[in-house]
Motif scaffolding. Structure first.
Motif, mmCIF file in Angstrom:
data_model
loop_
_atom_site.group_PDB
_atom_site.id
_atom_site.type_symbol
_atom_site.label_atom_id
_atom_site.label_comp_id
_atom_site.label_asym_id
_atom_site.label_seq_id
_atom_site.Cartn_x
_atom_site.Cartn_y
_atom_site.Cartn_z
ATOM 1 N N GLU A 45 46.673 50.669 47.237
ATOM 2 C CA GLU A 45 45.954 49.770 46.351
ATOM 3 C C GLU A 45 45.376 50.548 45.172
ATOM 4 O O GLU A 45 44.750 51.580 45.351
ATOM 5 C CB GLU A 45 44.824 49.098 47.133
ATOM 6 N N SER A 46 45.581 50.026 43.949
ATOM 7 C CA SER A 46 44.995 50.653 42.772
ATOM 8 C C SER A 46 43.506 50.333 42.720
ATOM 9 O O SER A 46 43.021 49.417 43.399
ATOM 10 C CB SER A 46 45.679 50.140 41.505
ATOM 11 N N TYR A 47 42.792 51.056 41.877
ATOM 12 C CA TYR A 47 41.365 50.772 41.720
ATOM 13 C C TYR A 47 41.156 49.390 41.112
ATOM 14 O O TYR A 47 40.209 48.679 41.457
ATOM 15 C CB TYR A 47 40.705 51.862 40.862
ATOM 16 N N THR A 48 42.046 48.982 40.207
ATOM 17 C CA THR A 48 41.944 47.654 39.614
ATOM 18 C C THR A 48 42.130 46.562 40.661
ATOM 19 O O THR A 48 41.349 45.609 40.736
ATOM 20 C CB THR A 48 42.991 47.488 38.495
ATOM 21 N N ASP A 49 43.172 46.698 41.473
ATOM 22 C CA ASP A 49 43.416 45.698 42.517
ATOM 23 C C ASP A 49 42.285 45.681 43.541
ATOM 24 O O ASP A 49 41.915 44.628 44.058
ATOM 25 C CB ASP A 49 44.747 45.975 43.218
ATOM 26 N N CYS A 50 41.751 46.854 43.834
ATOM 27 C CA CYS A 50 40.627 46.952 44.765
ATOM 28 C C CYS A 50 39.428 46.178 44.229
ATOM 29 O O CYS A 50 38.774 45.423 44.961
ATOM 30 C CB CYS A 50 40.273 48.416 44.981
ATOM 31 N N ALA A 51 39.127 46.362 42.944
ATOM 32 C CA ALA A 51 37.980 45.692 42.336
ATOM 33 C C ALA A 51 38.156 44.174 42.372
ATOM 34 O O ALA A 51 37.226 43.426 42.705
ATOM 35 C CB ALA A 51 37.801 46.172 40.901
ATOM 36 N N LYS A 52 39.353 43.697 42.035
ATOM 37 C CA LYS A 52 39.618 42.258 42.050
ATOM 38 C C LYS A 52 39.494 41.691 43.461
ATOM 39 O O LYS A 52 38.952 40.604 43.662
ATOM 40 C CB LYS A 52 41.008 41.974 41.490
ATOM 41 N N ARG A 53 40.004 42.434 44.438
ATOM 42 C CA ARG A 53 39.896 41.970 45.827
ATOM 43 C C ARG A 53 38.439 41.910 46.249
ATOM 44 O O ARG A 53 38.016 40.989 46.975
ATOM 45 C CB ARG A 53 40.688 42.893 46.760
ATOM 46 N N GLY A 54 37.648 42.901 45.818
ATOM 47 C CA GLY A 54 36.237 42.903 46.171
ATOM 48 C C GLY A 54 35.522 41.669 45.656
ATOM 49 O O GLY A 54 34.691 41.080 46.355
ATOM 50 N N VAL A 55 35.838 41.242 44.431
ATOM 51 C CA VAL A 55 35.240 40.018 43.882
ATOM 52 C C VAL A 55 35.724 38.806 44.664
ATOM 53 O O VAL A 55 34.945 37.909 45.004
ATOM 54 C CB VAL A 55 35.584 39.872 42.388
ATOM 55 N N ARG A 56 37.006 38.782 44.987
ATOM 56 C CA ARG A 56 37.573 37.643 45.714
ATOM 57 C C ARG A 56 36.929 37.497 47.098
ATOM 58 O O ARG A 56 36.537 36.400 47.500
ATOM 59 C CB ARG A 56 39.086 37.836 45.854
ATOM 60 N N GLU A 57 36.808 38.604 47.807
ATOM 61 C CA GLU A 57 36.267 38.538 49.157
ATOM 62 C C GLU A 57 34.761 38.281 49.168
ATOM 63 O O GLU A 57 34.252 37.613 50.071
ATOM 64 C CB GLU A 57 36.571 39.846 49.901
ATOM 65 N N THR A 58 34.062 38.809 48.187
ATOM 66 C CA THR A 58 32.609 38.688 48.167
ATOM 67 C C THR A 58 32.147 37.379 47.556
ATOM 68 O O THR A 58 31.234 36.726 48.075
ATOM 69 C CB THR A 58 31.982 39.851 47.371
ATOM 70 N N ALA A 59 32.776 36.986 46.441
ATOM 71 C CA ALA A 59 32.288 35.841 45.669
ATOM 72 C C ALA A 59 33.193 34.626 45.713
ATOM 73 O O ALA A 59 32.850 33.582 45.159
ATOM 74 C CB ALA A 59 32.072 36.270 44.213
ATOM 75 N N GLY A 60 34.371 34.745 46.331
ATOM 76 C CA GLY A 60 35.252 33.596 46.442
ATOM 77 C C GLY A 60 35.847 33.164 45.124
ATOM 78 O O GLY A 60 36.140 31.983 44.928
ATOM 79 N N THR A 61 36.043 34.095 44.187
ATOM 80 C CA THR A 61 36.611 33.763 42.890
ATOM 81 C C THR A 61 37.524 34.890 42.440
ATOM 82 O O THR A 61 37.567 35.955 43.054
ATOM 83 C CB THR A 61 35.510 33.520 41.845
ATOM 84 N N GLU A 62 38.265 34.647 41.366
ATOM 85 C CA GLU A 62 39.156 35.659 40.814
ATOM 86 C C GLU A 62 38.524 36.271 39.571
ATOM 87 O O GLU A 62 37.889 35.574 38.771
ATOM 88 C CB GLU A 62 40.509 35.045 40.457
ATOM 89 N N ALA A 63 38.712 37.576 39.405
ATOM 90 C CA ALA A 63 38.154 38.290 38.260
ATOM 91 C C ALA A 63 39.257 38.723 37.309
ATOM 92 O O ALA A 63 40.364 39.082 37.731
ATOM 93 C CB ALA A 63 37.359 39.508 38.720
ATOM 94 N N ALA A 64 38.950 38.688 36.025
ATOM 95 C CA ALA A 64 39.820 39.240 35.002
ATOM 96 C C ALA A 64 39.201 40.549 34.516
ATOM 97 O O ALA A 64 38.034 40.574 34.123
ATOM 98 C CB ALA A 64 39.972 38.265 33.840
ATOM 99 N N ILE A 65 39.964 41.636 34.563
ATOM 100 C CA ILE A 65 39.471 42.934 34.125
ATOM 101 C C ILE A 65 39.577 43.027 32.606
ATOM 102 O O ILE A 65 40.634 42.763 32.030
ATOM 103 C CB ILE A 65 40.267 44.075 34.782
ATOM 104 N N GLU A 66 38.471 43.414 31.950
ATOM 105 C CA GLU A 66 38.441 43.480 30.493
ATOM 106 C C GLU A 66 38.124 44.867 29.957
ATOM 107 O O GLU A 66 38.250 45.102 28.751
ATOM 108 C CB GLU A 66 37.403 42.479 29.966
#
Length: 216
Positions: free
Chosen positions: A85-106
């Protein structure tokens, strides 16, 4: 500390500098128990994985923050990395699992090299944490304020996915509170004023217009 781990950290910083132009790099030393230090080294040597990542999401003058079982204060939603898993994918998964939403990296907010220092004479080992800047992805649900993380996601994260346990998954492996997203998420909040207790100092620099204690 293994040579491969040192190379990984150096390559991580170089790659982000090439991708984003500059890196706000913070090095800090954190006391830990021998088992926690060994878990980081073993994870890297066995699976080639170390560190974690999260996403800073600011919306309408408020930042999305979470509390985790073993994190030492409020922090942006994130997670520890899994193999492949890349750091970007890890960060997005963390938002998904914690907050129940999808994140866009900017963008990149910063990279922390958290050096775990146990009471032995061994040198500290770096456990990298990458904070990205981002937003709620278009069409994704916006988390409710003051919700518990498990209520928001509808289910708890699976720390044993792929049969791999990271250092934060095992309470016996930790020597104290973590300064990164660690353990099961227990609370979630849109903070218009930053809480007094933050997992790391750089969060206090967010331009939200105030600072005060938030209670749950």
């Amino acid at each position: 500390m293994s040579i491969e781990l040192r190379r990984h950290v150096s390559a991580l910083v170089s790659d982000f500098a090439a991708a984003y132009g500059e890196v706000d790099l913070v090095r800090r030393r954190v006391e830990c128990g021998p088992a926690e230090r060994d878990a980081v080294v073993d994870s890297f040597e066995s699976f080639g994985v170390v560190g974690g990542a999260g996403v800073l999401i600011v919306r309408d003058g408020a930042v999305l923050l979470a509390r985790y079982e073993r994190a030492d204060g409020w922090i942006e939603p994130g997670a520890g990395r899994r193999p492949g898993e890349s750091y970007t994918d890890c960060a997005k998964r963390g938002v998904r699992e914690t907050a129940g939403t999808e994140a866009a990296i900017e963008g990149l907010a910063g990279v922390q090299l958290v050096y775990l220092d146990d009471p032995t004479d061994r040198p500290p080992v770096p456990n990298p944490y990458v904070a990205f800047r981002g937003s709620i992805a278009g069409g994704a649900p916006v988390p409710d304020a003051d919700a518990t993380a498990t209520e928001t996601t509808g289910s708890e994260p699976n720390p044993e996915a792929d049969g791999v346990r990271t250092p934060g998954d095992d309470p016996a492996a930790t020597g104290g509170p973590s300064v990164t997203p660690d353990g099961t998420p227990v609370a979630l909040r849109w903070a218009e004023e930053l809480p007094e207790r933050l997992a790391y100092d750089q969060l206090s620099e967010l331009p939200l217009g105030g600072r005060g204690e938030q209670h749950i």
